[in-house]
Design a protein around this motif. Structure first.
Motif, PDB file in Angstrom:
ATOM      1  N   HIS A   1       0.829  -1.213  -0.047  1.00 11.64           N
ATOM      2  CA  HIS A   1       0.034  -0.006   0.117  1.00 11.64           C
ATOM      3  C   HIS A   1       0.849   1.268  -0.002  1.00 11.64           C
ATOM      4  N   TRP A   2       0.115   2.416  -0.065  1.00 15.74           N
ATOM      5  CA  TRP A   2       1.081   3.762  -0.130  1.00 15.74           C
ATOM      6  C   TRP A   2       0.375   4.814   0.730  1.00 15.74           C
ATOM      7  N   LEU A   3       1.416   5.318   1.584  1.00 12.11           N
ATOM      8  CA  LEU A   3       1.095   6.188   2.432  1.00 12.11           C
ATOM      9  C   LEU A   3       1.093   7.763   2.014  1.00 12.11           C
ATOM     10  N   TRP A   4       0.364   8.207   1.339  1.00 13.03           N
ATOM     11  CA  TRP A   4       0.464   9.647   0.848  1.00 13.03           C
ATOM     12  C   TRP A   4       0.303  10.638   1.954  1.00 13.03           C
ATOM     13  N   ARG A   5       1.196  11.475   1.876  1.00 11.99           N
ATOM     14  CA  ARG A   5       1.200  12.633   2.839  1.00 11.99           C
ATOM     15  C   ARG A   5       1.514  13.897   2.412  1.00 11.99           C
ATOM     16  N   ALA A   6       0.895  14.967   2.771  1.00 11.54           N
ATOM     17  CA  ALA A   6       1.132  16.194   2.631  1.00 11.54           C
ATOM     18  C   ALA A   6       1.583  17.128   3.947  1.00 11.54           C
ATOM     19  N   VAL A   7       2.842  17.886   3.897  1.00 16.77           N
ATOM     20  CA  VAL A   7       3.049  18.803   5.011  1.00 16.77           C
ATOM     21  C   VAL A   7       3.181  19.903   4.262  1.00 16.77           C
ATOM     22  N   ASP A   8       3.437  21.136   5.423  1.00 14.46           N
ATOM     23  CA  ASP A   8       3.501  22.473   4.942  1.00 14.46           C
ATOM     24  C   ASP A   8       5.167  22.590   5.142  1.00 14.46           C
ATOM     25  N   GLU A   9       5.627  23.956   4.719  1.00 14.37           N
ATOM     26  CA  GLU A   9       7.046  24.262   4.897  1.00 14.37           C
ATOM     27  C   GLU A   9       7.645  24.183   6.438  1.00 14.37           C
ATOM     28  N   ASN A  10       6.777  24.143   7.246  1.00 17.48           N
ATOM     29  CA  ASN A  10       7.318  24.228   8.716  1.00 17.48           C
ATOM     30  C   ASN A  10       7.197  22.700   9.221  1.00 17.48           C
ATOM     31  N   GLY A  11       6.725  21.721   8.324  1.00 14.12           N
ATOM     32  CA  GLY A  11       6.717  20.414   8.982  1.00 14.12           C
ATOM     33  C   GLY A  11       5.344  19.885   9.547  1.00 14.12           C
ATOM     34  N   PHE A  12       4.259  21.085   9.490  1.00 15.46           N
ATOM     35  CA  PHE A  12       2.973  20.290  10.098  1.00 15.46           C
ATOM     36  C   PHE A  12       2.131  19.625   9.029  1.00 15.46           C
ATOM     37  N   VAL A  13       1.848  18.261   9.403  1.00 13.91           N
ATOM     38  CA  VAL A  13       1.077  17.661   8.567  1.00 13.91           C
ATOM     39  C   VAL A  13      -0.199  17.964   8.223  1.00 13.91           C
ATOM     40  N   LEU A  14      -0.492  18.208   7.048  1.00 15.25           N
ATOM     41  CA  LEU A  14      -2.000  18.830   6.259  1.00 15.25           C
ATOM     42  C   LEU A  14      -2.792  17.651   5.956  1.00 15.25           C
ATOM     43  N   GLU A  15      -2.350  16.336   5.642  1.00 20.93           N
ATOM     44  CA  GLU A  15      -3.220  15.478   5.407  1.00 20.93           C
ATOM     45  C   GLU A  15      -2.543  14.219   5.105  1.00 20.93           C
ATOM     46  N   VAL A  16      -3.104  12.935   5.327  1.00 13.07           N
ATOM     47  CA  VAL A  16      -2.541  11.442   5.159  1.00 13.07           C
ATOM     48  C   VAL A  16      -3.443  10.778   4.618  1.00 13.07           C
ATOM     49  N   LEU A  17      -3.380   9.876   3.601  1.00 12.81           N
ATOM     50  CA  LEU A  17      -4.255   9.153   2.917  1.00 12.81           C
ATOM     51  C   LEU A  17      -3.569   7.662   2.812  1.00 12.81           C
ATOM     52  N   VAL A  18      -4.054   6.619   3.261  1.00 13.13           N
ATOM     53  CA  VAL A  18      -3.617   5.365   2.876  1.00 13.13           C
ATOM     54  C   VAL A  18      -4.410   4.707   1.631  1.00 13.13           C
ATOM     55  N   GLN A  19      -3.635   4.439   0.665  1.00 11.30           N
ATOM     56  CA  GLN A  19      -4.271   4.045  -0.634  1.00 11.30           C
ATOM     57  C   GLN A  19      -3.724   2.979  -1.249  1.00 11.30           C
ATOM     58  N   SER A  20      -4.124   2.083  -2.190  1.00 11.82           N
ATOM     59  CA  SER A  20      -3.481   0.806  -2.796  1.00 11.82           C
ATOM     60  C   SER A  20      -2.976   1.248  -4.029  1.00 11.82           C
TER      61      SER A  20
ATOM     62  N   SER B   1       0.706  -3.154  10.491  1.00  9.96           N
ATOM     63  CA  SER B   1      -0.879  -2.685  10.765  1.00  9.96           C
ATOM     64  C   SER B   1      -1.715  -3.884  10.192  1.00  9.96           C
ATOM     65  N   LYS B   2      -2.991  -3.816  10.959  1.00 11.39           N
ATOM     66  CA  LYS B   2      -3.693  -5.019  10.515  1.00 11.39           C
ATOM     67  C   LYS B   2      -4.279  -4.776   9.384  1.00 11.39           C
ATOM     68  N   SER B   3      -4.624  -3.613   9.091  1.00  9.61           N
ATOM     69  CA  SER B   3      -5.563  -3.036   7.751  1.00  9.61           C
ATOM     70  C   SER B   3      -5.390  -1.931   7.214  1.00  9.61           C
ATOM     71  N   PRO B   4      -5.707  -1.393   6.051  1.00 10.47           N
ATOM     72  CA  PRO B   4      -5.558  -0.102   5.641  1.00 10.47           C
ATOM     73  C   PRO B   4      -6.702   0.646   6.322  1.00 10.47           C
ATOM     74  N   ARG B   5      -7.528   0.295   6.885  1.00 13.23           N
ATOM     75  CA  ARG B   5      -8.591   1.105   7.586  1.00 13.23           C
ATOM     76  C   ARG B   5      -8.002   1.265   8.821  1.00 13.23           C
ATOM     77  N   HIS B   6      -7.283   0.261   9.532  1.00 11.82           N
ATOM     78  CA  HIS B   6      -6.894   0.640  10.871  1.00 11.82           C
ATOM     79  C   HIS B   6      -5.656   1.739  10.933  1.00 11.82           C
ATOM     80  N   LEU B   7      -4.912   1.585   9.870  1.00 13.54           N
ATOM     81  CA  LEU B   7      -3.701   2.681   9.740  1.00 13.54           C
ATOM     82  C   LEU B   7      -4.323   3.825   9.403  1.00 13.54           C
ATOM     83  N   GLN B   8      -5.412   4.119   8.599  1.00 16.47           N
ATOM     84  CA  GLN B   8      -5.780   5.463   8.249  1.00 16.47           C
ATOM     85  C   GLN B   8      -6.569   5.909   9.668  1.00 16.47           C
ATOM     86  N   ARG B   9      -7.266   5.007  10.390  1.00 13.93           N
ATOM     87  CA  ARG B   9      -7.766   5.674  11.771  1.00 13.93           C
ATOM     88  C   ARG B   9      -6.580   6.155  12.345  1.00 13.93           C
ATOM     89  N   PHE B  10      -5.596   5.353  12.594  1.00 14.29           N
ATOM     90  CA  PHE B  10      -4.262   5.825  13.375  1.00 14.29           C
ATOM     91  C   PHE B  10      -3.615   6.986  13.095  1.00 14.29           C
TER      92      PHE B  10
END
Length: 233
Positions: free
Chosen positions: A92-111, A184-193
């Motif tokens: 699976h792929w963990l897609w992540r977006a952060v700003d220039e200060n390192g703050f996480v904007l969004e994370v998505l677990v996708q296949s 992780s147990k599942s994509p849903r479990h990782l996304q929730r975490f």
């Protein structure tokens, strides 16, 4: 005040113990059983399953409140990156977006690791933050360019491996947790975490470089005070 707070109603343990257990589990790369042992060392007998339920219920509430308070405070330079992660032997792929200060904007677990997956991340970013960035920085993956042309055509796009260390480094906390939890147990479990973990990690994203020790202690004290307010303790 906390004894009457509806958030903690019908729970046997006091609010400060529940909030402390959630803070330990989310803030540090600890397993549920490690948190159970740390609480037991202080005479607090609670099972690791109870800690898990606390983290899911109260962690979600805390993360939502942090997200609400931080709305509109992130930078306008977005770094997007994707990291491969194995879940029950499947890639699976963990897609992540952060700003220039390192703050996480969004994370998505996708296949998938393609333009469709990149579009989904960008749409979620725009919906969550209500605006497009000034600059978008990615690696050389062509899917970003294809998705940007459709979703954010007017945004400047810088595609270079060496410019995206900010986003690549942001994967490290989840990587450490993955090793501790042995996957992780599942994509849903990782996304929730990650949807709980990352807003709380943003709150405790205190700079350590280019500031004095006393200033760092002041920022840490202010952050802990805000945490107590968010956790209602």
């Amino acid at each position: 005040m906390t004894a009457l707070d509806p958030l903690y109603r019908r729970h046997r343990f006091p609010a400060d113990i529940i909030a402390h257990a959630v803070w330990l589990y989310i803030r540090f790369p600890l397993s549920l059983r490690m948190v159970e042992d740390m609480l037991a060392a202080r005479g607090i007998l609670v099972s690791h399953q109870t800690v898990r339920l606390w983290a899911e219920k109260f962690g979600r509430s805390f993360a939502n409140e942090i997200h609400r308070r931080s709305s509109g405070q992130f930078g306008d330079k977005w770094h997007l990156d994707e990291a491969v992660i194995s879940i029950r032997g499947k890639k699976h792929w963990l897609w992540r977006a952060v700003d220039e200060n390192g703050f996480v904007l969004e994370v998505l677990v996708q296949s998938r690791r393609n333009a469709k997956a990149a579009k989904r991340l960008m749409r979620k970013l725009l919906k969550s933050h209500g605006r497009a960035p000034r600059v978008m920085v990615t690696d050389k993956l062509r899917s970003y360019g294809a998705a940007k042309r459709e979703i954010m055509p007017g945004v400047e796009h810088r595609s270079h491996k060496g410019l995206n260390n900010r986003a690549e480094n942001s994967h490290q906390p989840v990587r450490r947790r993955e090793r501790i939890m042995k996957g992780s147990k599942s994509p849903r479990h990782l996304q929730r975490f990650v949807s709980i973990h990352d807003p709380i990690a943003n709150l405790f994203n205190i700079p350590r470089h280019d500031i004095s020790s006393s200033h760092h202690r002041e920022l840490r004290a202010a952050t802990m005070s805000m945490w107590a307010e968010i956790a209602r303790i």
